[in-house]
Design an enzyme around this catalytic site. Structure first.
Site, PDB file in Angstrom:
ATOM      1  N   ARG A  69      42.763  47.479  35.015  1.00  0.00           N
ATOM      2  CA  ARG A  69      41.949  46.321  35.426  1.00  0.00           C
ATOM      3  C   ARG A  69      40.494  46.597  35.056  1.00  0.00           C
ATOM      4  O   ARG A  69      39.782  47.321  35.762  1.00  0.00           O
ATOM      5  CB  ARG A  69      42.101  46.104  36.940  1.00  0.00           C
ATOM      6  CG  ARG A  69      41.239  44.997  37.490  1.00  0.00           C
ATOM      7  CD  ARG A  69      41.684  43.610  37.090  1.00  0.00           C
ATOM      8  NE  ARG A  69      42.968  43.225  37.663  1.00  0.00           N
ATOM      9  CZ  ARG A  69      43.762  42.290  37.126  1.00  0.00           C
ATOM     10  NH1 ARG A  69      43.412  41.639  36.028  1.00  0.00           N
ATOM     11  NH2 ARG A  69      44.928  42.005  37.693  1.00  0.00           N
ATOM     12  N   ARG A  94      49.223  45.259  25.764  1.00  0.00           N
ATOM     13  CA  ARG A  94      48.296  45.950  26.674  1.00  0.00           C
ATOM     14  C   ARG A  94      48.998  46.992  27.543  1.00  0.00           C
ATOM     15  O   ARG A  94      48.326  47.784  28.208  1.00  0.00           O
ATOM     16  CB  ARG A  94      47.507  44.954  27.529  1.00  0.00           C
ATOM     17  CG  ARG A  94      48.315  44.149  28.510  1.00  0.00           C
ATOM     18  CD  ARG A  94      47.405  43.261  29.377  1.00  0.00           C
ATOM     19  NE  ARG A  94      48.176  42.429  30.294  1.00  0.00           N
ATOM     20  CZ  ARG A  94      47.658  41.797  31.338  1.00  0.00           C
ATOM     21  NH1 ARG A  94      46.370  41.917  31.617  1.00  0.00           N
ATOM     22  NH2 ARG A  94      48.416  41.051  32.107  1.00  0.00           N
ATOM     23  N   HIS A 164      40.175  40.883  25.838  1.00  0.00           N
ATOM     24  CA  HIS A 164      39.907  40.325  27.182  1.00  0.00           C
ATOM     25  C   HIS A 164      38.797  41.147  27.865  1.00  0.00           C
ATOM     26  O   HIS A 164      39.041  41.901  28.817  1.00  0.00           O
ATOM     27  CB  HIS A 164      41.225  40.422  27.955  1.00  0.00           C
ATOM     28  CG  HIS A 164      41.299  39.779  29.290  1.00  0.00           C
ATOM     29  ND1 HIS A 164      40.388  39.999  30.296  1.00  0.00           N
ATOM     30  CD2 HIS A 164      42.223  38.941  29.801  1.00  0.00           C
ATOM     31  CE1 HIS A 164      40.748  39.309  31.372  1.00  0.00           C
ATOM     32  NE2 HIS A 164      41.857  38.663  31.097  1.00  0.00           N
ATOM     33  N   ASP A 207      37.790  29.510  35.176  1.00  0.00           N
ATOM     34  CA  ASP A 207      38.872  29.979  34.309  1.00  0.00           C
ATOM     35  C   ASP A 207      38.997  28.932  33.202  1.00  0.00           C
ATOM     36  O   ASP A 207      39.626  27.891  33.392  1.00  0.00           O
ATOM     37  CB  ASP A 207      40.177  30.106  35.126  1.00  0.00           C
ATOM     38  CG  ASP A 207      41.227  30.919  34.399  1.00  0.00           C
ATOM     39  OD1 ASP A 207      41.047  31.205  33.198  1.00  0.00           O
ATOM     40  OD2 ASP A 207      42.254  31.264  35.037  1.00  0.00           O
ATOM     41  N   GLU A 264      36.177  36.410  26.819  1.00  0.00           N
ATOM     42  CA  GLU A 264      37.282  36.932  26.020  1.00  0.00           C
ATOM     43  C   GLU A 264      37.270  36.307  24.624  1.00  0.00           C
ATOM     44  O   GLU A 264      37.258  35.082  24.487  1.00  0.00           O
ATOM     45  CB  GLU A 264      38.595  36.633  26.737  1.00  0.00           C
ATOM     46  CG  GLU A 264      38.577  37.125  28.182  1.00  0.00           C
ATOM     47  CD  GLU A 264      39.733  36.589  29.016  1.00  0.00           C
ATOM     48  OE1 GLU A 264      40.832  36.413  28.464  1.00  0.00           O
ATOM     49  OE2 GLU A 264      39.533  36.346  30.215  1.00  0.00           O
TER      50      GLU A 264
HETATM   51  C1  BG6 Z   1      42.364  35.564  32.288  1.00  0.00           C
HETATM   52  C2  BG6 Z   1      43.066  34.310  32.693  1.00  0.00           C
HETATM   53  O1  BG6 Z   1      42.329  35.628  30.901  1.00  0.00           O
HETATM   54  O2  BG6 Z   1      43.069  36.695  32.786  1.00  0.00           O
HETATM   55  C3  BG6 Z   1      43.194  34.260  34.200  1.00  0.00           C
HETATM   56  O3  BG6 Z   1      42.344  33.196  32.188  1.00  0.00           O
HETATM   57  C4  BG6 Z   1      43.899  35.526  34.696  1.00  0.00           C
HETATM   58  O4  BG6 Z   1      43.928  33.097  34.593  1.00  0.00           O
HETATM   59  C5  BG6 Z   1      43.137  36.737  34.193  1.00  0.00           C
HETATM   60  O5  BG6 Z   1      43.968  35.520  36.110  1.00  0.00           O
HETATM   61  C6  BG6 Z   1      43.728  38.080  34.612  1.00  0.00           C
HETATM   62  O6  BG6 Z   1      45.050  38.192  34.219  1.00  0.00           O
HETATM   63  P1  BG6 Z   1      45.897  39.478  34.562  1.00  0.00           P
HETATM   64  O7  BG6 Z   1      47.280  39.250  33.988  1.00  0.00           O
HETATM   65  O8  BG6 Z   1      45.204  40.649  33.927  1.00  0.00           O
HETATM   66  O9  BG6 Z   1      45.918  39.607  36.061  1.00  0.00           O
END
Ligand code: BG6
Length: 288
Positions: A69, A94, A164, A207, A264
């Site tokens: 994360r 990923r 991302h 978002d 992103e």
């Molecule tokens: C973003 C999306 O790219 O990623 C969001 O637009 C999403 O909707 C976020 O919550 C995180 O995604 P993840 O799968 O890493 O929890």
């Protein structure tokens, strides 16, 4: 591999966390970076003179099969949630183990590393196309990421994807994003098509998938401005989960939304790319 080399201050080393999670650490005269083999995931990048550009959750998992994360997850070969709910959000790249291919110590300030991922029987089960994927990461006073998809199958395939990037910010209320004025976007919170008016600021969940994006994006924070230049991309996702969604997110503290924003570099929705056999597409971002 633990490779010191002729350029006195350049170090590229292969390391492991106590749980076996492998990563590459790069240090040169300009910057430092850490890149996990799982996901070819850049999770730290810092120039030697300022605080980190990338945000990394204090409670992030560094575990096999779970995406880190923070940093820069590579979302590929699809962005977002696929129709088949058994498939992972944002694709499998990923959380896949990539190969560390090579390093190039260009000079004392510039180090380039290359990772690759190819189709296997497991990926063909998830996505029935043969591919070769390469990520070139250049660590210098800028962070440059080039994600090259090559179709090695005998029929065309379509991808959506994103680098991302989670940016570290002083406080989300100080953030002003420039460069997307008048661009159409899908508001994924209300599921409406809208058009941006002026800069992007934050006072609730955001978002959004912007289309027709061209030119530089500026992330203005209280005491610094980060530049984002994308190539091979006309879509940009801007995301901050705000209070309620942040509480529901995995590997994020309840108030973590205050210190991060995702911008992103993408090929998403109408910017999906069809790649013919023996052809490639490269998505590139330069951040400084
Ligand atoms: C973003 C999306 O790219 O990623 C969001 O637009 C999403 O909707 C976020 O919550 C995180 O995604 P993840 O799968 O890493 O929890």
């Amino acid at each position: 591999m633990a490779q010191d080399n002729s350029l006195a201050n350049v170090v590229i080393s292969s390391k492991r966390l106590p749980n076996g999670f492998e990563y590459i650490e790069i240090k040169n005269d300009s910057a430092t970076a850490k890149i996990a083999l799982q996901g070819a995931h850049v999770y730290e990048y810092k120039t030697n003179h300022e605080k980190s550009i990338l945000w990394l959750s204090e409670t992030s998992d560094f575990e096999h099969t779970k995406s880190i994360r923070g940093g820069i997850p590579v979302c590929w070969p699809w962005f977002g949630l696929p129709k088949d709910k058994n498939l992972p959000q944002h694709g499998f790249a990923r959380i896949a183990m990539w190969r560390f291919i090579s390093t190039d110590e260009v000079d004392a300030n510039t180090t380039e590393v290359i990772f690759s991922l190819s189709s296997t029987p497991q990926t063909l089960n998830l996505w029935p196309h043969k591919f070769e994927l390469e990520l070139h990461v250049t660590v210098c006073d800028k962070l440059i990421m080039e994600l090259k998809t090559t179709n090695v199958d005998d029929k065309s395939f379509k991808i959506t994807q994103a680098l991302h990037t989670y940016f570290d910010v002083s406080h989300i209320s100080h953030v002003n994003i420039k460069g997307l004025d008048k661009k159409p976007y899908l508001d994924a919170v209300s599921m409406e098509d809208k058009e941006q008016s002026g800069d992007i600021t934050f006072n609730g969940e955001v978002d959004r998938v912007y289309q027709e994006a061209e030119g530089e994006i500026l992330l203005e924070d209280k005491n610094r401005t980060i530049h984002i230049q994308n190539e091979g991309s006309f879509s940009v996702v801007v995301w901050n989960p705000w209070i309620d969604k942040c509480r529901r997110m995995s590997a994020m503290k309840d108030d973590a939304y205050k210190g991060m924003v995702c911008i992103e570099s993408a090929n998403a929705f109408s910017d999906a790319r069809v790649i013919k056999p023996n052809e490639s597409h490269t998505l590139k971002t330069t951040i400084y």
